[in-house]
Motif scaffolding. Structure first.
Motif, PDB file in Angstrom:
ATOM      1  N   ALA A   1       0.828  -1.209   0.000  1.00  0.00           N
ATOM      2  CA  ALA A   1       0.000   0.000   0.000  1.00  0.00           C
ATOM      3  C   ALA A   1       0.864   1.261   0.000  1.00  0.00           C
ATOM      4  O   ALA A   1       0.548   2.241  -0.691  1.00  0.00           O
ATOM      5  N   LEU A   2       1.955   1.236   0.750  1.00  0.00           N
ATOM      6  CA  LEU A   2       2.864   2.385   0.781  1.00  0.00           C
ATOM      7  C   LEU A   2       3.550   2.566  -0.568  1.00  0.00           C
ATOM      8  O   LEU A   2       3.713   3.691  -1.049  1.00  0.00           O
ATOM      9  N   ALA A   3       3.939   1.459  -1.182  1.00  0.00           N
ATOM     10  CA  ALA A   3       4.571   1.540  -2.500  1.00  0.00           C
ATOM     11  C   ALA A   3       3.595   2.105  -3.533  1.00  0.00           C
ATOM     12  O   ALA A   3       3.964   2.952  -4.356  1.00  0.00           O
ATOM     13  N   PHE A   4       2.354   1.657  -3.483  1.00  0.00           N
ATOM     14  CA  PHE A   4       1.346   2.172  -4.416  1.00  0.00           C
ATOM     15  C   PHE A   4       1.105   3.659  -4.196  1.00  0.00           C
ATOM     16  O   PHE A   4       1.083   4.447  -5.144  1.00  0.00           O
ATOM     17  N   ALA A   5       0.937   4.048  -2.927  1.00  0.00           N
ATOM     18  CA  ALA A   5       0.695   5.464  -2.619  1.00  0.00           C
ATOM     19  C   ALA A   5       1.882   6.328  -3.040  1.00  0.00           C
ATOM     20  O   ALA A   5       1.698   7.416  -3.602  1.00  0.00           O
ATOM     21  N   THR A   6       3.085   5.850  -2.802  1.00  0.00           N
ATOM     22  CA  THR A   6       4.279   6.601  -3.190  1.00  0.00           C
ATOM     23  C   THR A   6       4.336   6.761  -4.705  1.00  0.00           C
ATOM     24  O   THR A   6       4.648   7.846  -5.209  1.00  0.00           O
ATOM     25  N   THR A   7       4.019   5.719  -5.421  1.00  0.00           N
ATOM     26  CA  THR A   7       4.025   5.775  -6.879  1.00  0.00           C
ATOM     27  C   THR A   7       3.007   6.785  -7.399  1.00  0.00           C
ATOM     28  O   THR A   7       3.327   7.616  -8.261  1.00  0.00           O
ATOM     29  N   VAL A   8       1.808   6.746  -6.863  1.00  0.00           N
ATOM     30  CA  VAL A   8       0.758   7.663  -7.305  1.00  0.00           C
ATOM     31  C   VAL A   8       1.138   9.107  -6.991  1.00  0.00           C
ATOM     32  O   VAL A   8       0.998  10.006  -7.838  1.00  0.00           O
TER      33      VAL A   8
ATOM     34  N   ALA B   1      12.883  13.577 -11.619  1.00  0.00           N
ATOM     35  CA  ALA B   1      13.255  12.776 -10.451  1.00  0.00           C
ATOM     36  C   ALA B   1      12.025  12.108  -9.829  1.00  0.00           C
ATOM     37  O   ALA B   1      12.076  10.927  -9.468  1.00  0.00           O
ATOM     38  N   LEU B   2      10.925  12.834  -9.720  1.00  0.00           N
ATOM     39  CA  LEU B   2       9.704  12.237  -9.165  1.00  0.00           C
ATOM     40  C   LEU B   2       9.187  11.099 -10.040  1.00  0.00           C
ATOM     41  O   LEU B   2       8.788  10.042  -9.529  1.00  0.00           O
ATOM     42  N   LEU B   3       9.197  11.304 -11.346  1.00  0.00           N
ATOM     43  CA  LEU B   3       8.745  10.242 -12.244  1.00  0.00           C
ATOM     44  C   LEU B   3       9.698   9.042 -12.207  1.00  0.00           C
ATOM     45  O   LEU B   3       9.259   7.892 -12.267  1.00  0.00           O
ATOM     46  N   ALA B   4      10.992   9.307 -12.079  1.00  0.00           N
ATOM     47  CA  ALA B   4      11.960   8.215 -11.979  1.00  0.00           C
ATOM     48  C   ALA B   4      11.768   7.435 -10.684  1.00  0.00           C
ATOM     49  O   ALA B   4      11.880   6.197 -10.666  1.00  0.00           O
ATOM     50  N   VAL B   5      11.479   8.128  -9.594  1.00  0.00           N
ATOM     51  CA  VAL B   5      11.226   7.440  -8.324  1.00  0.00           C
ATOM     52  C   VAL B   5      10.009   6.532  -8.453  1.00  0.00           C
ATOM     53  O   VAL B   5      10.012   5.401  -7.949  1.00  0.00           O
ATOM     54  N   ALA B   6       8.975   6.994  -9.143  1.00  0.00           N
ATOM     55  CA  ALA B   6       7.797   6.153  -9.341  1.00  0.00           C
ATOM     56  C   ALA B   6       8.161   4.864 -10.070  1.00  0.00           C
ATOM     57  O   ALA B   6       7.736   3.772  -9.684  1.00  0.00           O
TER      58      ALA B   6
END
Length: 119
Positions: free
Chosen positions: A4-11, A101-106
């Motif tokens: 859930a944290l990974a999904f939220a971080t990606t979004v 950077a944000l898109l790369a982190v996703a």
């Protein structure tokens, strides 16, 4: 990994990346407004890293351990590096650096999720 944290971080990273890019292209990018959001995302990434390391010590083994650890380290380094790189000015290029950077982190978080799953 905490799914859930990974999904939220990606979004949040994808939405934030496009928002920062939009403000940068419009000429309204303000670094002071972006840094708190980057700090929150970084805290979420640190939480994910701690959960991953605890999972490794708990006996979980990802399908590709080396690749997973590389993705994990990369996710922790990307945003601080982009923030330092764009620190010199509040211009369109600063917004582009943060957005990329944000898109790369996703992407890195999704890849880390993929490598976490057992073989």
């Amino acid at each position: 990994m905490i799914e859930a944290l990974a999904f939220a971080t990606t979004v949040v990273c994808v939405a934030g990346g496009f928002a920062v890019l939009g403000t940068g292209l419009a000429g309204r990018y303000r670094r002071g407004r972006t840094l708190p959001a980057l700090a929150i995302v970084e805290l979420a990434l640190i939480g994910q890293a701690v959960a991953d390391v605890l999972g490794l010590f708990g006996g979980d083994r990802p399908a590709e351990l080396g690749t997973h650890l590389a993705y994990l380290a990369t996710s922790l380094v990307l945003l601080p590096a982009a923030a330092v790189w764009s620190a010199g000015e509040e211009a369109r290029w600063s917004a582009v650096v943060i957005a990329v950077a944000l898109l790369a982190v996703a992407v890195v978080v999704v890849r880390a999720q993929t490598t976490w799953r057992p073989a």
